[in-house]
Motif scaffolding. Structure first.
Motif, PDB file in Angstrom:
ATOM      1  N   ALA A 100      26.986 -54.419  24.993  1.00 32.76           N
ATOM      2  CA  ALA A 100      27.798 -55.422  25.784  1.00 32.76           C
ATOM      3  C   ALA A 100      29.078 -55.885  25.054  1.00 32.76           C
ATOM      4  CB  ALA A 100      26.989 -56.927  26.131  1.00 32.76           C
ATOM      5  N   ASN A 101      29.917 -56.187  25.978  1.00 29.88           N
ATOM      6  CA  ASN A 101      31.264 -56.768  25.503  1.00 29.88           C
ATOM      7  C   ASN A 101      30.887 -57.916  24.646  1.00 29.88           C
ATOM      8  OD1 ASN A 101      33.544 -58.373  25.149  1.00 29.88           O
ATOM      9  ND2 ASN A 101      34.587 -57.227  26.842  1.00 29.88           N
ATOM     10  N   GLY A 102      31.619 -58.076  23.233  1.00 28.84           N
ATOM     11  CA  GLY A 102      31.218 -59.346  22.324  1.00 28.84           C
ATOM     12  C   GLY A 102      30.234 -58.764  21.421  1.00 28.84           C
ATOM     13  N   ASP A 103      29.377 -57.778  21.731  1.00 27.05           N
ATOM     14  CA  ASP A 103      28.275 -57.441  20.560  1.00 27.05           C
ATOM     15  C   ASP A 103      29.245 -56.728  19.447  1.00 27.05           C
ATOM     16  OD1 ASP A 103      26.126 -57.924  22.447  1.00 27.05           O
ATOM     17  OD2 ASP A 103      25.944 -56.010  22.702  1.00 27.05           O
ATOM     18  N   THR A 104      29.016 -57.206  18.178  1.00 29.45           N
ATOM     19  CA  THR A 104      29.821 -56.831  17.187  1.00 29.45           C
ATOM     20  C   THR A 104      29.030 -55.490  16.279  1.00 29.45           C
ATOM     21  OG1 THR A 104      28.571 -58.076  15.642  1.00 29.45           O
ATOM     22  CG2 THR A 104      30.589 -58.932  16.290  1.00 29.45           C
ATOM     23  N   THR A 105      27.867 -55.167  16.841  1.00 31.45           N
ATOM     24  CA  THR A 105      27.274 -53.965  16.465  1.00 31.45           C
ATOM     25  C   THR A 105      26.613 -53.093  17.569  1.00 31.45           C
ATOM     26  OG1 THR A 105      25.131 -55.033  16.112  1.00 31.45           O
ATOM     27  CG2 THR A 105      26.356 -54.989  14.164  1.00 31.45           C
ATOM     28  N   ALA A 106      26.246 -51.849  17.431  1.00 30.32           N
ATOM     29  CA  ALA A 106      25.934 -50.939  18.249  1.00 30.32           C
ATOM     30  C   ALA A 106      24.682 -50.214  17.630  1.00 30.32           C
ATOM     31  CB  ALA A 106      26.887 -50.109  19.104  1.00 30.32           C
ATOM     32  N   ARG A 107      23.288 -50.116  18.453  1.00 35.58           N
ATOM     33  CA  ARG A 107      22.406 -49.160  17.826  1.00 35.58           C
ATOM     34  C   ARG A 107      22.582 -47.805  18.182  1.00 35.58           C
ATOM     35  NH1 ARG A 107      17.086 -52.192  18.078  1.00 35.58           N
ATOM     36  NH2 ARG A 107      18.237 -53.172  16.082  1.00 35.58           N
TER      37      ARG A 107
END
Length: 110
Positions: free
Chosen positions: A95-102
């Motif tokens: 999502a917008n605002g997440d600082t990481t991605a899996r």
């Protein structure tokens, strides 16, 4: 087999910059996650396959299964393909605002 060298899931590369354990590292067409800290110019083991949580461009959004790229200037994952290196796909929506991605790294060199 006398010409076998090693499995390719983890390889040693020369750190192109100061690297922290768990950080994404791109060297030419090789992308992986640093297994340990390393100074610029030092040898570092990178893991080229499996699922990791990595720093990502905060404003990007991605659906589960979307392709994800490495922005080597920002040293973050991004959904922007232009001038970036495809490294795999996200395994959970970002999502917008997440600082990481899996991300599932596929280990393919590009």
């Amino acid at each position: 087999m006398k010409n076998y060298v090693q499995k390719g899931n983890t390889v040693s590369v020369i750190a192109p910059y100061l690297v922290s354990s768990g950080q994404g590292v791109l060297v030419g067409a090789l992308f992986g996650v640093a297994a340990h800290n390393a100074a610029q110019g030092a040898s570092v083991e990178i893991v080229r396959k499996d699922v990791f949580d990595l720093a990502a461009v905060t404003a990007d959004t991605a659906a589960q299964g979307a392709k994800i790229y490495w922005d080597n200037t920002a040293r973050k994952l991004t959904t922007t393909a232009t001038n970036n290196t495809l490294v795999g796909c996200v395994t959970e929506a970002k999502a917008n605002g997440d600082t990481t991605a899996r991300v599932l790294l596929d280990g393919v060199t590009r």
